[in-house]
Design a protein around this motif. Structure first.
Motif, mmCIF file in Angstrom:
data_model
loop_
_atom_site.group_PDB
_atom_site.id
_atom_site.type_symbol
_atom_site.label_atom_id
_atom_site.label_comp_id
_atom_site.label_asym_id
_atom_site.label_seq_id
_atom_site.Cartn_x
_atom_site.Cartn_y
_atom_site.Cartn_z
ATOM 1 N N UNK A 402 0.827 -1.203 0.000
ATOM 2 C CA UNK A 402 0.000 0.000 0.000
ATOM 3 C C UNK A 402 0.868 1.263 0.000
ATOM 4 N N UNK A 403 2.157 1.103 0.343
ATOM 5 C CA UNK A 403 3.059 2.252 0.411
ATOM 6 C C UNK A 403 3.828 2.459 -0.881
ATOM 7 N N UNK A 404 4.018 1.393 -1.653
ATOM 8 C CA UNK A 404 4.786 1.502 -2.888
ATOM 9 C C UNK A 404 3.972 2.269 -3.912
ATOM 10 N N UNK A 405 4.534 3.297 -4.533
ATOM 11 C CA UNK A 405 3.788 4.057 -5.542
ATOM 12 C C UNK A 405 3.321 3.156 -6.673
ATOM 13 N N UNK A 406 2.229 3.552 -7.278
ATOM 14 C CA UNK A 406 1.683 2.789 -8.395
ATOM 15 C C UNK A 406 1.863 3.604 -9.669
ATOM 16 N N UNK A 407 2.204 3.021 -10.821
ATOM 17 C CA UNK A 407 2.355 1.588 -11.062
ATOM 18 C C UNK A 407 3.579 0.977 -10.398
ATOM 19 N N UNK A 408 3.627 -0.368 -10.405
ATOM 20 C CA UNK A 408 4.625 -1.083 -9.618
ATOM 21 C C UNK A 408 6.042 -0.889 -10.116
ATOM 22 N N UNK A 409 6.207 -0.286 -11.317
ATOM 23 C CA UNK A 409 7.558 -0.055 -11.801
ATOM 24 C C UNK A 409 8.264 1.033 -10.998
ATOM 25 N N UNK A 410 7.509 1.787 -10.211
ATOM 26 C CA UNK A 410 8.119 2.812 -9.371
ATOM 27 C C UNK A 410 8.596 2.192 -8.067
ATOM 28 N N UNK A 411 9.425 2.915 -7.336
ATOM 29 C CA UNK A 411 9.934 2.439 -6.064
ATOM 30 C C UNK A 411 9.605 3.407 -4.947
ATOM 31 N N UNK A 412 9.858 2.990 -3.731
ATOM 32 C CA UNK A 412 9.602 3.835 -2.562
ATOM 33 C C UNK A 412 10.897 4.079 -1.808
ATOM 34 N N UNK A 413 11.491 3.021 -1.289
ATOM 35 C CA UNK A 413 12.758 3.125 -0.575
ATOM 36 C C UNK A 413 13.940 2.679 -1.424
ATOM 37 N N UNK A 414 13.666 1.913 -2.472
ATOM 38 C CA UNK A 414 14.718 1.381 -3.328
ATOM 39 C C UNK A 414 14.408 1.733 -4.773
ATOM 40 N N UNK A 415 15.328 1.398 -5.652
ATOM 41 C CA UNK A 415 15.096 1.585 -7.068
ATOM 42 C C UNK A 415 13.951 0.667 -7.515
ATOM 43 N N UNK A 416 13.307 0.955 -8.619
ATOM 44 C CA UNK A 416 12.155 0.157 -9.047
ATOM 45 C C UNK A 416 12.486 -1.319 -9.153
ATOM 46 N N UNK A 417 11.505 -2.138 -8.851
ATOM 47 C CA UNK A 417 11.715 -3.583 -8.877
ATOM 48 C C UNK A 417 11.982 -4.043 -10.304
ATOM 49 N N UNK A 418 13.071 -4.787 -10.543
ATOM 50 C CA UNK A 418 13.421 -5.194 -11.917
ATOM 51 C C UNK A 418 12.371 -6.124 -12.513
ATOM 52 N N UNK A 419 12.082 -5.936 -13.771
ATOM 53 C CA UNK A 419 11.078 -6.763 -14.443
ATOM 54 C C UNK A 419 11.643 -8.073 -14.959
ATOM 55 N N UNK A 420 12.971 -8.232 -14.916
ATOM 56 C CA UNK A 420 13.598 -9.421 -15.507
ATOM 57 C C UNK A 420 13.817 -10.536 -14.490
ATOM 58 N N UNK A 421 13.395 -10.337 -13.229
ATOM 59 C CA UNK A 421 13.732 -11.326 -12.199
ATOM 60 C C UNK A 421 13.062 -12.670 -12.443
ATOM 61 N N UNK A 422 11.821 -12.664 -12.894
ATOM 62 C CA UNK A 422 11.106 -13.928 -13.062
ATOM 63 C C UNK A 422 11.803 -14.825 -14.075
ATOM 64 N N UNK A 423 12.230 -14.256 -15.193
ATOM 65 C CA UNK A 423 12.900 -15.050 -16.228
ATOM 66 C C UNK A 423 14.196 -15.645 -15.707
ATOM 67 N N UNK A 424 14.996 -14.829 -15.005
ATOM 68 C CA UNK A 424 16.271 -15.327 -14.481
ATOM 69 C C UNK A 424 16.054 -16.380 -13.399
ATOM 70 N N UNK A 425 15.059 -16.177 -12.539
ATOM 71 C CA UNK A 425 14.793 -17.154 -11.479
ATOM 72 C C UNK A 425 14.374 -18.500 -12.044
ATOM 73 N N UNK A 426 13.643 -18.499 -13.132
ATOM 74 C CA UNK A 426 13.237 -19.767 -13.739
ATOM 75 C C UNK A 426 14.440 -20.542 -14.266
ATOM 76 N N UNK A 427 15.505 -19.821 -14.618
ATOM 77 C CA UNK A 427 16.734 -20.488 -15.050
ATOM 78 C C UNK A 427 17.536 -21.016 -13.871
ATOM 79 N N UNK A 428 17.432 -20.341 -12.732
ATOM 80 C CA UNK A 428 18.246 -20.712 -11.572
ATOM 81 C C UNK A 428 17.603 -21.786 -10.704
ATOM 82 N N UNK A 429 16.278 -21.795 -10.615
ATOM 83 C CA UNK A 429 15.579 -22.695 -9.713
ATOM 84 C C UNK A 429 15.119 -23.945 -10.445
#
Length: 482
Positions: A402-429
């Protein structure tokens, strides 16, 4: 009632059809407007109006979220200027292939490591343990080929060939400790032999490193080997229950090689200190490494949150807090949890055991599911040990979104959450693990309501058009009953 009955009896099917079409059109317009408002501002317009204007009229009070911590603003600006891409890091707490990963595969029949993950490790080994001067020592030449082998048995065979050429080949002992040893005790024996050989080679390289660039490269390689071996020996001591010995080895290693902070040895130290319940020492380590100029990790952010939660979690009650409000210490704990969850939103579901764990991979993606798995695998016990810590996390972690600005590509305390994490995690896990994705904001109730109302009225219009006589009878019956 008689007047209403007479009025309804005079209505024609065309009227009912026009009525349902009009209501469907109006509810559709409301739905489109609600959806547009939600996409732009992240809230439902109707819900926002009801909360802002109607709730005060009926005596309700809106609970506003606590303000962000003072340190967040500078960190936010610095992070935004240095927005990193999705970079894969070596897991500081990665397990032993022979003694842990292989045993898991023997028991379950499932491969815990992906080919992509193991390929990254092979590249790491070639970067850490080889250099241009390997041709001068036959055993190192053999090991250079060994790190490129895909088959584990071929790598082990090459390690023994290197030892036949040179009984003091430290990297050969490292490979055997990692992949041939089936217990931590056996792995520790190999690493002790690697340490003896590595220290001897390191001293020789120190004496002649200034003679040529090739000797400097050799010193860097021998330094990497020595640091790797000492770190793994400390991890062996930690796994075998000799915690204080492990802590001392890690501290000595960090003092001896302070420039190798990118290896994140402090994360090993934090985990060992938490096992000792030496919370003052944990805080001292955090004070040094939880700095604006240093990259963050789940271990840093969630350990900081755990320490703040420890001060209030034992006496925390959501019912009491809602009545009297949060104290200063509780606000600090909640802010720390919000900060940690914004950095890596996947961790809470593992800590709260809402999602099952798997063995952590050898590489992790910061802020991704792979990092969350690696953190929770080792730190869940530390959260359970502090009474009420998981309860506090359970009550507060979802408030982060509820505190993170919308849309989710924005950040609050950190830089915006990367959109590429899901693809990389599927390769690692591993494939049998359901990869966690970044939690999306749920659609508000009124968007669901208007969508349902639009669909229902459109269906009524269609039925009225197809079966006008039956729908008229149905409408009159409903009105009479009501």
């Amino acid at each position: 009632l008689l007047t209403v009955t007479v009025f309804l009896s005079t209505l024609t099917p065309k009227f009912y059809f026009a009525l349902t079409v009009t209501s469907s059109f109006i509810s559709g317009l409301i739905f489109v407007f609600e959806w547009w408002h939600f996409r732009k501002y992240g809230t439902s317009f109707i819900e926002q109006v009801s909360v802002s204007h109607l709730r005060p009229l009926i005596g309700g009070v809106e609970n506003s979220p606590p303000a962000p911590a003072a340190f967040s603003a500078g960190e936010n600006e610095t992070s935004r200027q240095n927005m990193p891409e999705c970079k894969v890091w070596r897991n500081p707490l990665n397990l032993f292939r022979g003694a842990e990963y292989s045993r898991y595969m023997w028991v379950t029949g499932k491969e815990p490591l992906t080919y992509y993950d193991m390929n990254l490790s092979a590249q790491d080994h070639q970067n850490f343990f080889t250099c241009d001067t390997d041709a001068l020592r036959p055993s190192d030449t053999v090991m250079q080929k060994a790190w490129r082998e895909r088959n584990p048995q071929a790598r082990i065979k090459a390690a023994y060939q290197a030892l036949e050429l040179n009984n003091d080949c430290a990297t050969a002992y490292v490979l055997l400790a990692e992949e041939e040893a089936t217990t931590i005790v056996d792995a520790e024996k190999y690493f002790k032999q690697a340490l003896k050989a590595g220290e001897m080679i390191y001293r020789k390289s120190q004496n002649c490193h200034s003679q040529s660039p090739q000797h400097e490269a050799q010193l860097r390689r021998d330094t990497n080997v020595l640091v790797y071996v000492k770190r793994r020996l400390a991890m062996c001591a930690r796994k075998l229950g000799r915690i204080r010995e492990a802590v001392k080895m890690m501290r000595d290693l960090m003092k001896e090689f302070p420039l190798l902070s990118m290896l994140n040895i402090h994360e090993n130290l934090l985990e060992a200190l938490l096992e000792l319940q030496a919370y003052a020492d944990v805080q001292a380590v955090l004070a040094k490494y939880d700095d604006i100029s240093l990259p963050k990790s789940a271990a840093i952010c969630y350990t900081a949150a755990l320490l703040k939660a420890r001060a209030v979690s034992e006496r925390f009650s959501p019912e009491t807090a809602s009545k009297r409000g949060l104290s200063t210490a509780e606000i600090n704990a909640v802010e720390a949890i919000h900060r940690a969850v914004e950095f890596n939103p996947h961790v809470p579901k593992y800590l709260l055991e809402m999602k099952s764990l798997v063995l952590p991979p050898e590489h992790i993606l910061k802020r991704g599911d792979s990092e969350a798995v690696a953190y929770a695998f080792f730190h869940l016990q530390h959260w359970k040990r502090i009474e009420g810590a998981l309860n506090l996390l359970h009550c507060t972690w979802e408030g982060t979104f509820r505190m993170i600005p919308y849309p989710l590509e924005k950040g609050h305390l950190f830089y915006p959450y990367p959109s590429c994490t899901e693809t990389a995690d599927r390769e690692l896990l591993p494939t049998f693990h359901e990869v966690s994705v970044y939690p999306q904001k749920e659609l508000p109730f009124f968007i669901h309501f208007t969508a349902g109302l639009c669909s229902f009225s459109a269906m009524l219009a269609l039925l009225t058009h197809q079966f006008p006589e039956l729908m008229v009878i149905f409408a009159k019956a409903v009105s009479v009953v009501s």
